[in-house]
Design an enzyme around this catalytic site. Sequence first.
Site, PDB file in Angstrom:
ATOM      1  N   ASP A  58       0.862  -1.185   0.000  1.00 25.12           N
ATOM      2  CA  ASP A  58       0.000   0.000   0.000  1.00 25.12           C
ATOM      3  C   ASP A  58       0.902   1.240   0.000  1.00 25.12           C
ATOM      4  OD1 ASP A  58      -3.201   0.580   1.198  1.00 25.12           O
ATOM      5  OD2 ASP A  58      -1.747   2.211   1.018  1.00 25.12           O
ATOM      6  N   ILE A  59       0.598   2.183  -0.879  1.00 21.98           N
ATOM      7  CA  ILE A  59       1.439   3.372  -1.042  1.00 21.98           C
ATOM      8  C   ILE A  59       1.323   4.333   0.145  1.00 21.98           C
ATOM      9  CG2 ILE A  59      -0.159   4.919  -2.282  1.00 21.98           C
ATOM     10  CD1 ILE A  59       3.491   4.092  -3.246  1.00 21.98           C
ATOM     11  N   GLU A 101     -12.418   3.478  -1.201  1.00 19.01           N
ATOM     12  CA  GLU A 101     -11.603   4.380  -2.026  1.00 19.01           C
ATOM     13  C   GLU A 101     -11.407   3.847  -3.451  1.00 19.01           C
ATOM     14  OE1 GLU A 101      -7.049   6.043  -2.005  1.00 19.01           O
ATOM     15  OE2 GLU A 101      -7.906   5.457  -0.082  1.00 19.01           O
ATOM     16  N   HIS A 127      -9.883  -5.484  -2.691  1.00 15.66           N
ATOM     17  CA  HIS A 127      -8.535  -5.574  -2.121  1.00 15.66           C
ATOM     18  C   HIS A 127      -8.628  -5.922  -0.647  1.00 15.66           C
ATOM     19  CE1 HIS A 127      -9.875  -1.366  -2.247  1.00 15.66           C
ATOM     20  NE2 HIS A 127      -9.241  -1.182  -1.094  1.00 15.66           N
ATOM     21  N   HIS A 176      -6.642  -5.792   2.807  1.00 18.56           N
ATOM     22  CA  HIS A 176      -5.520  -5.149   3.491  1.00 18.56           C
ATOM     23  C   HIS A 176      -4.906  -6.160   4.456  1.00 18.56           C
ATOM     24  CE1 HIS A 176      -6.590  -0.820   2.594  1.00 18.56           C
ATOM     25  NE2 HIS A 176      -7.810  -1.328   2.506  1.00 18.56           N
TER      26      HIS A 176
HETATM   27  P1  5GP Z   1      -9.899   1.309   0.659  1.00 22.96           P
HETATM   28  O1  5GP Z   1     -10.491   1.372  -0.733  1.00 22.96           O
HETATM   29  O2  5GP Z   1      -9.954  -0.054   1.255  1.00 22.96           O
HETATM   30  O3  5GP Z   1     -10.477   2.360   1.559  1.00 22.96           O
HETATM   31  O4  5GP Z   1      -8.355   1.684   0.549  1.00 22.96           O
HETATM   32  C1  5GP Z   1      -7.646   1.759  -0.651  1.00 22.96           C
HETATM   33  C2  5GP Z   1      -6.170   1.647  -0.340  1.00 22.96           C
HETATM   34  O5  5GP Z   1      -5.459   1.694  -1.567  1.00 22.96           O
HETATM   35  C3  5GP Z   1      -5.619   2.771   0.546  1.00 22.96           C
HETATM   36  O6  5GP Z   1      -5.000   2.201   1.687  1.00 22.96           O
HETATM   37  C4  5GP Z   1      -4.634   3.507  -0.359  1.00 22.96           C
HETATM   38  O7  5GP Z   1      -3.479   3.955   0.330  1.00 22.96           O
HETATM   39  C5  5GP Z   1      -4.285   2.455  -1.403  1.00 22.96           C
HETATM   40  N1  5GP Z   1      -3.967   3.019  -2.698  1.00 22.96           N
HETATM   41  C6  5GP Z   1      -4.713   3.925  -3.392  1.00 22.96           C
HETATM   42  N2  5GP Z   1      -4.116   4.212  -4.573  1.00 22.96           N
HETATM   43  C7  5GP Z   1      -2.980   3.469  -4.615  1.00 22.96           C
HETATM   44  C8  5GP Z   1      -1.931   3.346  -5.584  1.00 22.96           C
HETATM   45  O8  5GP Z   1      -1.938   3.966  -6.649  1.00 22.96           O
HETATM   46  N3  5GP Z   1      -0.923   2.489  -5.279  1.00 22.96           N
HETATM   47  C9  5GP Z   1      -0.897   1.776  -4.123  1.00 22.96           C
HETATM   48  N4  5GP Z   1       0.154   0.971  -3.927  1.00 22.96           N
HETATM   49  N5  5GP Z   1      -1.861   1.878  -3.179  1.00 22.96           N
HETATM   50  C10 5GP Z   1      -2.884   2.721  -3.419  1.00 22.96           C
END
Ligand code: 5GP
Length: 130
Positions: free
Chosen positions: A29-30, A88, A93, A95
């Site tokens: 995760d970035i 997001e 995905h 985690h």
């Molecule tokens: P969620 O959708 O579960 O709320 O979180 C999405 C996750 O994807 C976040 O923790 C965010 O940091 C990660 N994320 C979003 N865009 C990117 C990206 O372009 N590259 C990576 N490696 N992680 C990402």
Amino acid sequence: MATIFTKIINGEIPSYKVAEDENYFAFLDINPNAKGHTLVIPKQEVNKIFDLDESTYSGLMSFAYRVAKALEKSVVCKRIGMSVVGLEVPHVHVHLIPITIMDDMRFTKKEKLSNEEFVALASSIARNFE
Ligand code: 5GP
């Protein structure tokens, strides 16, 4: 339109990859909650985890299990936490987060890592992936 994670799978957007097979992909995760925070995704582009067919869901969990084992060998932590949110990025995905304190599971606590730290973590996890 392809999701950002599909672009990562296809190499159109760079990532710190830790594992891949025919159907699944794992990368750091970035914006990690903690060192080693990894996202495990199906290559199939589906928004919500419980919309996956059962065998893809089971395969995702098996793949995440193997990534978690590699994480445990690579990062100092008390255990590996697992969470699915997806608000997001509309591409399933999981985690996997190496946790030491409860706050490591809160998505408001973030860790700043350098490129070198990301590279070192990804290669260590990749080496330990079986
Ligand atoms: P969620 O959708 O579960 O709320 O979180 C999405 C996750 O994807 C976040 O923790 C965010 O940091 C990660 N994320 C979003 N865009 C990117 C990206 O372009 N590259 C990576 N490696 N992680 C990402």
